[in-house]
Design a protein around this motif. Structure first.
Motif, short mmCIF file in Angstrom:
data_model
loop_
_atom_site.label_atom_id
_atom_site.label_comp_id
_atom_site.label_asym_id
_atom_site.label_seq_id
_atom_site.Cartn_x
_atom_site.Cartn_y
_atom_site.Cartn_z
N GLU A 1 0.84 -1.20 0.00
CA GLU A 1 0.00 0.00 0.00
C GLU A 1 0.87 1.25 0.00
OE1 GLU A 1 -3.27 2.18 2.97
OE2 GLU A 1 -2.50 0.17 3.42
N PHE A 2 0.43 2.29 -0.75
CA PHE A 2 1.12 3.58 -0.75
C PHE A 2 0.10 4.67 -0.47
CE2 PHE A 2 2.65 7.44 -2.94
CZ PHE A 2 3.83 7.62 -2.21
N LYS A 3 0.34 5.44 0.60
CA LYS A 3 -0.62 6.46 1.01
C LYS A 3 0.10 7.57 1.76
CE LYS A 3 -5.22 6.79 3.12
NZ LYS A 3 -6.28 6.04 3.88
N LYS A 4 -0.10 8.82 1.28
CA LYS A 4 0.44 10.01 1.94
C LYS A 4 1.95 9.92 2.16
CE LYS A 4 -3.87 11.14 4.32
NZ LYS A 4 -4.54 11.40 5.63
N GLY A 5 2.64 9.44 1.15
CA GLY A 5 4.10 9.39 1.21
C GLY A 5 4.67 8.20 1.94
N TYR A 6 3.82 7.29 2.42
CA TYR A 6 4.28 6.09 3.13
C TYR A 6 4.05 4.85 2.26
CZ TYR A 6 4.84 8.68 7.49
OH TYR A 6 5.26 9.55 8.46
N LEU A 7 5.11 4.09 2.02
CA LEU A 7 5.02 2.83 1.29
C LEU A 7 5.03 1.70 2.31
CD1 LEU A 7 4.91 1.48 -1.48
CD2 LEU A 7 7.41 1.48 -1.52
N LYS A 8 3.89 1.03 2.44
CA LYS A 8 3.73 -0.01 3.45
C LYS A 8 3.81 -1.38 2.78
CE LYS A 8 0.80 2.96 6.30
NZ LYS A 8 -0.52 3.11 6.98
N ILE A 9 4.76 -2.20 3.24
CA ILE A 9 5.04 -3.50 2.63
C ILE A 9 4.99 -4.58 3.73
CG2 ILE A 9 6.69 -4.84 1.28
CD1 ILE A 9 7.90 -2.23 0.33
N PRO A 10 4.31 -5.70 3.48
CA PRO A 10 4.28 -6.79 4.47
C PRO A 10 5.67 -7.39 4.67
CG PRO A 10 2.52 -7.05 2.86
CD PRO A 10 3.42 -5.98 2.33
N LYS A 11 5.86 -8.03 5.79
CA LYS A 11 7.14 -8.64 6.12
C LYS A 11 7.44 -9.81 5.19
CE LYS A 11 9.55 -11.03 9.88
NZ LYS A 11 9.45 -11.51 11.28
N LEU A 12 8.69 -9.88 4.74
CA LEU A 12 9.16 -10.96 3.88
C LEU A 12 10.28 -11.71 4.58
CD1 LEU A 12 9.32 -12.46 1.14
CD2 LEU A 12 10.93 -10.69 0.40
N LEU A 13 10.10 -13.03 4.73
CA LEU A 13 11.12 -13.87 5.35
C LEU A 13 11.91 -14.59 4.26
CD1 LEU A 13 12.43 -15.25 7.81
CD2 LEU A 13 10.59 -16.95 7.71
N ILE A 14 13.21 -14.45 4.28
CA ILE A 14 14.09 -15.05 3.28
C ILE A 14 14.98 -16.07 3.97
CG2 ILE A 14 15.89 -14.61 1.57
CD1 ILE A 14 14.79 -11.79 1.30
N HIS A 15 14.90 -17.33 3.50
CA HIS A 15 15.75 -18.39 4.04
C HIS A 15 16.48 -19.09 2.89
CE1 HIS A 15 12.42 -20.94 2.71
NE2 HIS A 15 11.61 -20.16 3.43
N TYR B 1 -0.18 -6.33 -11.12
CA TYR B 1 -1.18 -5.84 -10.17
C TYR B 1 -0.64 -4.66 -9.36
CZ TYR B 1 1.01 -7.84 -5.96
OH TYR B 1 1.86 -8.11 -4.92
N LEU B 2 0.68 -4.42 -9.46
CA LEU B 2 1.30 -3.30 -8.76
C LEU B 2 1.58 -2.12 -9.68
CD1 LEU B 2 3.85 -5.33 -6.60
CD2 LEU B 2 1.89 -4.04 -5.73
N SER B 3 1.09 -2.16 -10.91
CA SER B 3 1.38 -1.08 -11.85
C SER B 3 0.76 0.24 -11.42
CB SER B 3 0.88 -1.47 -13.25
OG SER B 3 -0.52 -1.72 -13.23
N GLN B 4 -0.46 0.22 -10.92
CA GLN B 4 -1.10 1.45 -10.47
C GLN B 4 -0.39 2.04 -9.26
OE1 GLN B 4 -5.30 1.06 -9.72
NE2 GLN B 4 -5.53 3.16 -8.96
N GLU C 1 1.66 5.72 -8.82
CA GLU C 1 1.44 6.70 -7.75
C GLU C 1 2.76 7.05 -7.07
OE1 GLU C 1 -1.40 4.97 -5.17
OE2 GLU C 1 -3.06 5.04 -6.62
N VAL C 2 3.59 6.04 -6.81
CA VAL C 2 4.89 6.29 -6.17
C VAL C 2 5.78 7.12 -7.09
CG1 VAL C 2 6.99 5.20 -5.29
CG2 VAL C 2 4.77 4.19 -4.79
N ASN C 3 5.78 6.80 -8.38
CA ASN C 3 6.62 7.54 -9.32
C ASN C 3 6.17 8.99 -9.46
OD1 ASN C 3 8.27 5.33 -9.84
ND2 ASN C 3 6.96 4.59 -11.50
N ARG C 4 4.87 9.24 -9.41
CA ARG C 4 4.38 10.62 -9.49
C ARG C 4 4.80 11.41 -8.25
NH1 ARG C 4 0.02 8.06 -12.09
NH2 ARG C 4 -1.09 7.74 -10.11
#
Length: 501
Positions: A345-359, A438-441, A445-448
């Motif tokens: 999610e991107f809202k009001k200048g904050y990019l919120k990303i769920p936690k990713l676990l890498i093993h 699905y993340l193109s929109q 928004e982030v690029n703008r």
């Protein structure tokens, strides 16, 4: 007539042409010639070979045999196409352009499932453990092996149609493989859920236990070339459970079995989380066929996004800028509290990303999920979209370090640079259209936001001049001092021009 003799006509034709002529007129290479009667063969031999050792070749005969050879190839190609059902195809060979630089991620190291790697020398030690699983199933269900063989024989043709390319196995070998591999998989599922000791295995069993080889086996079982059709497992489980069998039970067992491989870092401890994942995988797939990798894929993304077949370029596209550049533009990163990997999610200048676990198994897992999306027309491209998005965000170890600081990435690898290298290699040869993501929109928004100069100016001021609390105090004191100085100057000038009466 073309004449070949010792030293007479060598200059008129090269060696490769002479090999072609001899190959064409060779009788054992053409069944049509061998089917002629003996008299015709004798006459043909007399026409082509003289007693003096000279070989006389008739151009018409060469052309006829050449046409027969071409027609044989055409008929064979047509037969290979018509005997395969593309509608049921769901288990693929990994394309060479993906496995060129990293074959280990796509090939099993411990156990083979299905025909592609069946009989490989380094996987043979696991075969005896598969037979142990079959014996345990027969003992528990009190059914003869012929019951399972007959059931798989009925599904053989449909199961073969699920695999890409011809399967060089006899009917008996293929049916035996389905029983052997299917019972082995179901025993792993059942033992993981109910407990291996409860279903009859020893606590120190080298395979059927929650430790030892289990992690390696789980990793092999989500490889694209190492799959069994889901309906095969459904039929075997139905024979074992009888009236207790429920539709979709194998998919449910698979989701729970592969839970340790989930890259979200969230265990399925809450029933609502488990129900949400099971709901996304219990419905049949678009073409009616499926396998464990497909089940795992759908469990990661509960909202399907089927892709449409369009022309796409293999040139790597930029969805979004890297973390360092986005921070310079004033964009902040936060971890989003959710178990949905795709929910960015991107809202009001904050990019919120769920936690990713890498093993250590994440690279192989993502590689096979991407390969499945590249091959299967009925699959979404959500994993590819997500990985490409993260690949754009991560260009260096500094990017990984900052995402780790924000709680977005947790890894068990040696260093942050290894994580950056992992993402930069995953989509190296992937064919993908960013407009179909699905993340193109969200990326737009982030690029703008990134392109606005005022946001960059604010970020620069914040990073360079207001990067600690004392800077704010100093700035406030300077503003107050400047205001007082201005006031003092103003009243001094005012008193000079407007003296008091």
């Amino acid at each position: 007539m073309v004449l070949f003799s010792d030293g007479q006509s060598v200059s008129t034709i090269n060696r490769s042409s002479r090999r072609f002529v001899h190959r064409v007129i060779n009788i054992h290479r053409f069944p049509e010639i061998t089917r002629r009667d003996k008299g015709q063969n004798s006459q043909y031999h007399e026409e082509t070979c003289s007693v003096s050792g000279k070989i006389e070749v008739n151009p018409r005969e060469i052309r006829e045999q050449w046409v027969i050879l071409i027609k044989d190839k055409m008929e064979k190609a047509l037969k290979d196409v018509t005997t395969s059902s593309w509608d049921k195809l769901c288990i693929y060979r990994v394309p060479h352009y993906l496995q060129e630089n990293d074959k280990k991620s796509y090939f099993p190291q411990t156990v083979s499932l299905g025909p592609y790697h069946h009989g490989n020398k380094h996987l043979l030690p696991m075969e005896c453990h598969k037979w142990r699983a079959v014996n345990m199933v027969l003992k528990r269900t009190e059914l003869g092996i012929e019951i399972y063989m007959d059931a798989m024989k009925e599904l053989e043709e449909m199961a073969r149609a699920c695999y890409q390319g011809p399967i060089e196995m006899s009917n008996y070998e293929f049916t035996e493989m389905l029983v052997l591999d299917g019972c082995f998989v179901l025993e792993l599922f059942k033992g993981t859920i109910d407990g291996f000791q409860e279903i009859g295995y020893a606590p120190n069993d080298p395979v059927f236990a929650t430790r030892g080889l289990m992690h390696s086996i789980q990793r092999d079982m989500v490889m694209l070339e190492n799959q069994l059709p889901l309906f095969v497992l459904d039929r075997l489980l139905e024979l074992q459970l009888g009236t207790q069998y429920q539709i979709g039970l194998v998919a449910q067992l698979a989701v729970q079995f592969f839970d340790p491989l989930m890259p979200t870092g969230e265990e399925l401890t809450k029933k609502n989380k488990l129900k949400s994942k099971l709901k996304s995988v219990c419905s049949p797939s678009d073409n009616g066929e499926s396998h464990c990798l497909d089940v795992f894929h759908r469990s990661l993304f509960s909202t399907p996004n089927p892709k449409s077949p369009t022309y796409i370029s293999s040139r790597k596209q930029q969805l979004i800028h890297c973390v360092t550049e986005l921070r310079e533009a004033g964009i902040k990163f936060r971890r989003k509290e959710t178990d949905q990997l795709w929910d960015i999610e991107f809202k009001k200048g904050y990019l919120k990303i769920p936690k990713l676990l890498i093993h250590d198994g994440t690279k192989s897992l993502f590689s096979n999920l991407i390969a499945f999306e590249q091959c299967h027309i009925h699959s979404s491209n959500n994993i590819t979209s997500y990985i490409l998005f993260m690949d754009n965000l991560i260009n260096s170890a500094e990017d990984v370090s900052y995402l780790h600081h924000c709680g977005i990435i947790e890894h068990w690898l040696g260093s942050d640079s290894e994580v950056a290298d992992l993402f930069n290699r995953l989509c190296k040869e992937v064919i993908f259209d960013p407009k179909d993501s699905y993340l193109s929109q969200l990326s737009g928004e982030v690029n703008r936001y990134y392109s606005r100069k005022w946001n960059s100016l604010k970020a620069t001021l914040r990073h360079k001049y207001f990067n600690n609390p004392w800077a704010y105090f100093s700035f406030s004191a300077a503003v107050i001092l400047l205001f007082l100085t201005f006031s003092q100057s103003f009243y001094a000038v005012y008193a000079y021009y407007r003296p008091s009466s």
